[in-house]
Scaffold this motif. Sequence first.
Motif, PDB file in Angstrom:
ATOM      1  N   ILE A  81       5.384   4.547   2.082  1.00 47.50           N
ATOM      2  CA  ILE A  81       4.260   5.193   2.372  1.00 47.50           C
ATOM      3  C   ILE A  81       4.623   6.712   2.688  1.00 47.50           C
ATOM      4  N   GLY A  82       5.792   7.103   2.956  1.00 43.34           N
ATOM      5  CA  GLY A  82       6.324   8.552   3.145  1.00 43.34           C
ATOM      6  C   GLY A  82       5.962   9.200   1.884  1.00 43.34           C
ATOM      7  N   THR A  83       6.283   8.611   0.606  1.00 40.11           N
ATOM      8  CA  THR A  83       6.161   9.369  -0.635  1.00 40.11           C
ATOM      9  C   THR A  83       4.938   9.406  -0.827  1.00 40.11           C
ATOM     10  N   ILE A  84       4.012   8.350  -0.480  1.00 41.81           N
ATOM     11  CA  ILE A  84       2.444   8.516  -1.430  1.00 41.81           C
ATOM     12  C   ILE A  84       1.484   9.059  -0.286  1.00 41.81           C
ATOM     13  N   PHE A  85       1.957   9.204   1.124  1.00 42.54           N
ATOM     14  CA  PHE A  85       0.932   9.332   2.046  1.00 42.54           C
ATOM     15  C   PHE A  85       1.139  10.805   2.503  1.00 42.54           C
ATOM     16  N   LEU A  86       1.621  11.528   1.571  1.00 42.28           N
ATOM     17  CA  LEU A  86       2.007  12.819   2.093  1.00 42.28           C
ATOM     18  C   LEU A  86       0.468  13.629   2.093  1.00 42.28           C
ATOM     19  N   SER A 132      -7.549   6.655   7.840  1.00 48.46           N
ATOM     20  CA  SER A 132      -7.978   5.285   7.301  1.00 48.46           C
ATOM     21  C   SER A 132      -7.760   4.851   5.930  1.00 48.46           C
ATOM     22  N   THR A 133      -7.580   6.197   5.137  1.00 49.11           N
ATOM     23  CA  THR A 133      -7.321   5.907   3.778  1.00 49.11           C
ATOM     24  C   THR A 133      -5.741   5.137   3.442  1.00 49.11           C
ATOM     25  N   VAL A 134      -5.095   5.126   4.682  1.00 48.62           N
ATOM     26  CA  VAL A 134      -3.570   4.369   4.379  1.00 48.62           C
ATOM     27  C   VAL A 134      -4.203   2.867   4.429  1.00 48.62           C
ATOM     28  N   GLY A 141      -3.250  -1.266  -5.998  1.00 50.52           N
ATOM     29  CA  GLY A 141      -4.077  -0.962  -6.772  1.00 50.52           C
ATOM     30  C   GLY A 141      -4.251   0.638  -7.001  1.00 50.52           C
ATOM     31  N   PHE A 142      -3.575   1.412  -5.815  1.00 52.76           N
ATOM     32  CA  PHE A 142      -3.618   2.851  -5.988  1.00 52.76           C
ATOM     33  C   PHE A 142      -2.286   3.422  -6.190  1.00 52.76           C
ATOM     34  N   VAL A 143      -1.184   2.469  -6.277  1.00 53.87           N
ATOM     35  CA  VAL A 143       0.183   2.874  -6.102  1.00 53.87           C
ATOM     36  C   VAL A 143       0.878   2.563  -7.427  1.00 53.87           C
ATOM     37  N   PHE A 144       1.509   3.279  -8.186  1.00 57.19           N
ATOM     38  CA  PHE A 144       2.422   2.923  -9.329  1.00 57.19           C
ATOM     39  C   PHE A 144       3.763   3.431  -9.264  1.00 57.19           C
ATOM     40  N   VAL A 151       4.320   6.540  -6.962  1.00 56.62           N
ATOM     41  CA  VAL A 151       3.143   7.674  -7.134  1.00 56.62           C
ATOM     42  C   VAL A 151       1.991   7.150  -6.711  1.00 56.62           C
ATOM     43  N   LEU A 152       0.991   8.046  -6.020  1.00 61.59           N
ATOM     44  CA  LEU A 152      -0.346   7.591  -5.625  1.00 61.59           C
ATOM     45  C   LEU A 152      -1.255   8.300  -6.578  1.00 61.59           C
ATOM     46  N   ASP A 153      -2.072   7.244  -7.002  1.00 63.75           N
ATOM     47  CA  ASP A 153      -3.246   7.598  -7.905  1.00 63.75           C
ATOM     48  C   ASP A 153      -4.571   8.107  -7.445  1.00 63.75           C
ATOM     49  N   TYR A 154      -4.467   9.832  -6.996  1.00 67.40           N
ATOM     50  CA  TYR A 154      -5.639  10.072  -6.331  1.00 67.40           C
ATOM     51  C   TYR A 154      -6.852   9.800  -6.919  1.00 67.40           C
TER      52      TYR A 154
END
Lengths: 341, 447
Positions: A81-86, A132-134, A141-144, A151-154
């Motif tokens: 979560i730390g990496t993708i939730f920045l 709430s996006t978390v 489906g949003f994280v690869f 990595v988050l696919d914005y």
Amino acid sequence: MSLEILGISVLWTFLFGYVIIGSIDYGAGFFNAYSIITGREHILSKVIQRYLSPVWEITNVFFVFFFVGIVGFFPQTAYYIGTIFLVPGSIGLILLAIRGSYYAFETYGSKGHKGYAFLYGLTGLLIPAALSTVLAISEGGFVFIEDGNPVLDYWALFTSPLSWSIVILSIVAVLYISAVFLTWYANQTGDDEATKLMRRYALIWALPLIVTAGGIVYELRFHNPEHYERLVDLWWVFGLSFLLWALTVWFIWKRKNYGTAVWLLFGQFALAFYAYGISHYPYLLYPHLTIHEGFTNRAMAISLVVVFILGLALLLPSLYLVLKLFLFNKNYVRGTKEQKE
Amino acid sequence: MILEDPVLASRFLTLMTLTFHVIYATIGVGVPLLIIIAHWLGIRKNDEHYILMARRWSKGYLVTVAVGVVTGTIIGLQLSLLWPNFMELAGQIIALPLFMETFAFFFEAIFLGIYAYTWDRFADQRKHLLLLIPVAIGGGMSAFFITIVNSFMNSPAGFDMVNGQLVNADPIAAMFNPAMVTKVFHVVVTAYMAAAFVLASIAAFQLLKGSKHPYHKKALYLTMKIGLIFSIATAVNGDFSGKYLAAYQPEKLAAAEWHFETEGYAPLLMYGVLDENQEVKYSIKIPFALSILAHGNPSAEVIGLNEFSEEETPPLIIHYFFDSMVTIGVFMILLSFVYWIGIKRGWAFIKSKGFRWIIVLGGPLSLLAIEFGWWMAEVGRQPWILRGIMTVDQAATTSDYVHVMILLFGLLYIILGVGTIVVLRRIFKQNPIEAELKRIEQGADPS
């Protein structure tokens, strides 16, 4: 009960606490700003500010509890979560910072600057949206994984109907929870005009709440069929939650038992919230992280649980004191000059 | 842009957040003690001035605490957002004090809320004062637990690393690591010291602006006296910190002192510049002082920087951070001591404009010393985030957007900083002590 289940239950309870207290707080800020725009501030401001003043820092601590606790019990969430939730996390933090500090600046410093009130009301809606996006991200489906890093696919997140449904639900829930609570609170203060207005808001937001909640279940069917299946298995809990919602609306409609309505509201959200949480089990982040893989060592888990129990023993009496002095103190609530104790 | 490297960007953003937060955190930990003392003196001496002092300080305190709360929330979450690999590892062993800190903070927030809104609710002032004790304890405990986390980063303990996996975790042993006692003591004591000098600085400023009110004189005398006590305690503790560093982080001590050759009878070098041959020039040399600082013995051998590989040598700039911190600390001891003696003996010059200006300067200087201390602690641990186990390069996020966040947070801190100053000025300007006292005489409640 295994330690990881105990851990996640504790955390989920804190998150529930934050959702309820935070919603009341965020919605109150919004209604306050809205009443200023529509020239009705004389009706609402007093009620809202009396409620808000002593509790905002307490609200904030629930949030801190949750994210410190989750890193403690499930350190791997820090990595994922730390990496993708920045980006969404930072935006949420900045909004929280603006909201908290400007509230203090206004309350303790100069009164009545309208700019503050608008900012305060606006952030009240944007913070739940950002945070709430978390929940959307956790559906998978949003994280690869790229070069071994998540990595988050914005773009996918931004164009997904599911994530928008969740964002909208968070906002509608804030408005509904807050309106129901403030109806009761205004009624306590004996302020009929404010009660009437808040009652109207509560009724306005009741239907959109159920529609958006249903929308999420529908979206989930396509986005994450596995989770959807588990959700459907718990249909009766959601049914019960729906029943409580209907009762709340009934009482508010009939202008009676506002206190009971608030308890029913809490019950409705508790049922839905825990049912959603249970159906999410065992995943923290679909499909990368479960509570079993991500769990901390035994020694840490036990010591966290012990500290948690000791902490509660300290906090519950203190919270009781706050409620007794402010929320449930008839003199304070009504704003009359009280007897010295 | 150089900050597009996520590691450097993460370091810079953490530096920014901590530098900003530390100001508010220091005030947040330190001021409640001073409010308690003033409130207690007011009750005991039956002196309205001290009660008002407590009241006015707590009013300003509420504003700074709010900013401290939000920046504390920011750094708490940023640890995970910017250093995910570190938190994944450290979460397994040092999450306990972090968790405890939230409880301590919760406790503080609850009672501060009650204290702030119940000024006129108690017929017996002592009951109201009692509410402040949990606030001060909560603040102190917050500092205690967070500093434990930081001390763990400097001297990790309570676990073993086997093939990159953390095993045999003992969270209690991790909390009671070797750096814990000196560090916690240092942070708490300097917070009381800095808070006292900041409040002294405000009182002196009011007197300079022409107010002759005894309120400000009482405030100045009280805060300078408290500042003196805690600055002496800081110096004593500084000596222990030196001995801790020599034993557990010799590279940090050596870098802070620009001590290159391992040798006995080591002198302490203050300031100076480093030429291309790593010779220290223009420095102030205090013979044997480094050996005494490190081991309490003028002949003792102190390990020099040449014993460490270049990759493990902290940046040499921490020498200036260390020296500036120590200089300010010593200066504040002298200043408050001269003031105290001066009051006792009736020296006229301590009431002169010049001397009061120096006291005004003392507040910002004390906060600056706190900053120097944290920069020294954090930069001096480089390249490690967890000394000997994980470097900052390994710990940082891989996200590409950190440099954008630097801009956003930078803007936020400017807004919050300016906001704090504007609001505090407005609160006290609109409501000077003379006006407030007058209102009380006329029987109205103080605002």
